[in-house]
Design an enzyme around this catalytic site. Structure first.
Site, mmCIF file in Angstrom:
data_model
loop_
_atom_site.group_PDB
_atom_site.id
_atom_site.type_symbol
_atom_site.label_atom_id
_atom_site.label_comp_id
_atom_site.label_asym_id
_atom_site.label_seq_id
_atom_site.Cartn_x
_atom_site.Cartn_y
_atom_site.Cartn_z
ATOM 1 N N LYS A 78 14.015 1.917 10.351
ATOM 2 C CA LYS A 78 13.164 2.327 9.220
ATOM 3 C C LYS A 78 13.343 3.793 8.821
ATOM 4 C CE LYS A 78 9.471 -1.111 9.437
ATOM 5 N NZ LYS A 78 8.032 -1.354 9.472
ATOM 6 N N ASP A 115 4.485 -2.010 3.308
ATOM 7 C CA ASP A 115 3.497 -2.215 4.386
ATOM 8 C C ASP A 115 2.087 -1.807 3.952
ATOM 9 O OD1 ASP A 115 5.104 -3.332 6.343
ATOM 10 O OD2 ASP A 115 5.644 -1.420 7.243
#
Ligand code: NDP
Length: 290
Positions: A78, A115
């Site tokens: 990420k 997210d």
């Protein structure tokens, strides 16, 4: 159509998207995205792609050339993808991590983070009154940053943050500071004294994960009616949620956030926001049990 015919058809379909990570075989993303591709009549398949950190840059070039719409990104890529992206959306820039990549022509890619929206959409789907009072977020890793960013965007004005390593919480609060919002860092060992007026308690640490340490928290001081949510989804009912339920608190598990963040990624690639229906959730629950 029986399962075999469907699988044969899929194995011949072009790869249109995927999830990269290392390791990757436990990812639940293919289950969700392949259902949505089929539901919406989009030809193609979504695959797990294992990439070791040292191979990331070279493999990305190949994947972009293969015509994929994009990829989801999971541990440990990420932050590396964040650094490699040609451009970032506002969420990714603020959170400091990318969970979804959108390929553009010529191999460059946009990095976005779904997210935060996924976390908020999951709460919105369950209850409407979770924004009225202060929220307490436990954790200061990538997921906690997404949660706090989501809460700020959703209009929660008073957010407390506690993390084992206080300095990380302070960095988070500084990075995500926004006018009209109070982001207050509290000591990890004073959590219980800061729960009496909460509307929302969020575990965004990895405590509670299968095979790991549970989050041990005395919920007695928590305001009656507060909502308790955990972003850990394996197990579905973490020790925190079990304890909260047994004391009469309403709880929301982490599986919904996983589904909702995936919906927004699918939308970014294919322009369709798929449903988070009960059948999909049931399929994921079965998968988690296996
Ligand atoms: P990170 O490794 O970045 O952060 C881990 C966090 O947990 C840190 O705040 C860390 O504190 C804390 N922590 C770990 N061990 C302990 C311990 N023994 N005692 C106290 N605190 C501890 O992970 P992520 O932020 O990326 O992910 C956190 C969790 O969220 C994972 O379990 C992940 O699966 C889940 N997740 C769920 C999603 C969903 O869709 N439902 C989406 C993304 C993540 P410290 O800073 O002190 O080390």
């Amino acid at each position: 159509m029986n399962n075999h015919t469907e699988m044969d058809k899929r194995s011949r379909a072009p790869i249109v998207a995927g999830v990269i990570g290392y390791p990757i075989k436990h990812s639940r993303s293919p289950l969700m995205h392949n259902r949505w591709l089929a539901d919406h009549g989009i030809e193609g398949t979504y695959v797990p792609i294992e990439i070791a950190p040292e191979d990331l840059e070279t493999r990305l070039v190949v994947l972009a050339a293969d015509g994929l719409k994009g990829m989801n990104v999971t541990i440990p890529h990420k932050e590396a993808i964040f650094a490699l992206a040609a451009d970032l959306d506002e969420a990714a820039r603020n959170i400091g991590a990318v969970n979804t990549v959108i390929f553009r022509n010529s191999g460059v890619f946009l990095g976005i983070n779904t997210d935060a929206k996924g976390f908020v959409a999951n709460l919105e789907a369950a209850r409407t009154d979770w924004k009225t009072g202060p929220a307490l977020v436990l954790g200061a890793g990538g997921a906690a940053r997404a949660v706090v960013y989501g809460l700020v965007q959703a209009g929660v004005r008073d957010i407390r943050i506690a993390n084992r390593t206080r300095g990380r919480a302070e960095t988070l609060a500084r990075d995500l500071a926004a006018p009209g919002h109070r982001l207050q860092v509290i000591d990890w060992d004073t959590i219980s004294t800061q729960m009496g007026d909460l509307s929302l308690l969020v575990n965004a640490t990895s405590l509670g994960l299968e095979g790991g340490h549970p989050l041990e928290l005395d919920l007695a001081p928590l305001r009656p009616g507060a909502l308790v949510t955990d972003i850990v989804y394996a197990p579905l009912e973490t020790p925190l949620l079990q304890g909260a339920k047994s004391q009469g608190f309403e709880t929301i598990d982490g599986l919904g956030m996983l589904i909702h963040q995936a919906r927004f990624a699918f939308e970014a690639w294919f322009g369709i926001l798929p449903e988070a229906d009960a059948a999909l959730r049931a399929a994921l629950e079965d998968d988690l049990k296996s």
